[in-house]
Design an enzyme around this catalytic site. Structure first.
Site, PDB file in Angstrom:
ATOM      1  N   CYS A  35       6.199 -38.065   9.708  1.00 19.77           N
ATOM      2  CA  CYS A  35       6.011 -39.156   8.755  1.00 19.77           C
ATOM      3  C   CYS A  35       7.351 -39.804   8.458  1.00 19.77           C
ATOM      4  CB  CYS A  35       5.329 -38.682   7.473  1.00 19.77           C
ATOM      5  SG  CYS A  35       6.297 -37.561   6.439  1.00 19.77           S
ATOM      6  N   CYS A  36       7.302 -41.017   7.946  1.00 22.59           N
ATOM      7  CA  CYS A  36       8.512 -41.760   7.566  1.00 22.59           C
ATOM      8  C   CYS A  36       8.113 -42.721   6.448  1.00 22.59           C
ATOM      9  CB  CYS A  36       9.124 -42.468   8.770  1.00 22.59           C
ATOM     10  SG  CYS A  36       8.059 -43.705   9.532  1.00 22.59           S
ATOM     11  N   ALA A  37       8.649 -43.924   6.442  1.00 25.56           N
ATOM     12  CA  ALA A  37       8.286 -44.897   5.411  1.00 25.56           C
ATOM     13  C   ALA A  37       7.058 -45.702   5.825  1.00 25.56           C
ATOM     14  CB  ALA A  37       9.457 -45.824   5.114  1.00 25.56           C
ATOM     15  N   TRP A  88       4.834 -41.698   4.561  1.00 21.21           N
ATOM     16  CA  TRP A  88       4.714 -40.421   3.842  1.00 21.21           C
ATOM     17  C   TRP A  88       3.804 -40.514   2.625  1.00 21.21           C
ATOM     18  CZ3 TRP A  88       6.069 -39.089  -1.126  1.00 21.21           C
ATOM     19  CH2 TRP A  88       6.817 -40.020  -1.852  1.00 21.21           C
TER      20      TRP A  88
END
Length: 103
Positions: free
Chosen positions: A68-70, A96
């Site tokens: 996950c990331c932004a 996220w």
């Protein structure tokens, strides 16, 4: 081709809660400062630009990994890096905060 694109960007239907029950690791690939600003409880932070040299932190290549990331772009890159290094069960969880709502 469309399925491959959906899979790459984490748009496939995945039961993330079930993966966590199977022992999945949530890998947050944002920068440390982004991670420190908020993250999923018990996730691991390895920024995507440091992932290649920190693969040893993800010892079991058969264990499910949810990236996950932004927004989902860096996590898609991380998914590719992991798969190219022999990780078998990798899922792009996208952003996220969205992923957090799905688990």
């Amino acid at each position: 081709m469309l399925d491959a694109i959906k899979n790459l960007f984490g748009m496939e239907k995945t039961d993330y809660a079930a993966l966590l029950k199977e022992g999945a690791v949530i890998l947050d690939v944002r920068s440390k400062s982004e991670y420190d600003g908020g993250h999923i409880k018990n996730s691991i932070n390895i920024p995507v630009d440091q992932l290649q040299k920190n693969l040893s932190k993800l010892k079991d290549k058969n264990k499910p990994v949810i990236t996950c990331c932004a927004s989902g772009m860096r996590s898609a890159s991380a998914k590719s890096i992991l798969q190219n290094n022999g990780y078998k069960n990798v899922h792009n969880g996208g952003g996220w905060s969205s992923l957090n709502n799905k688990i």
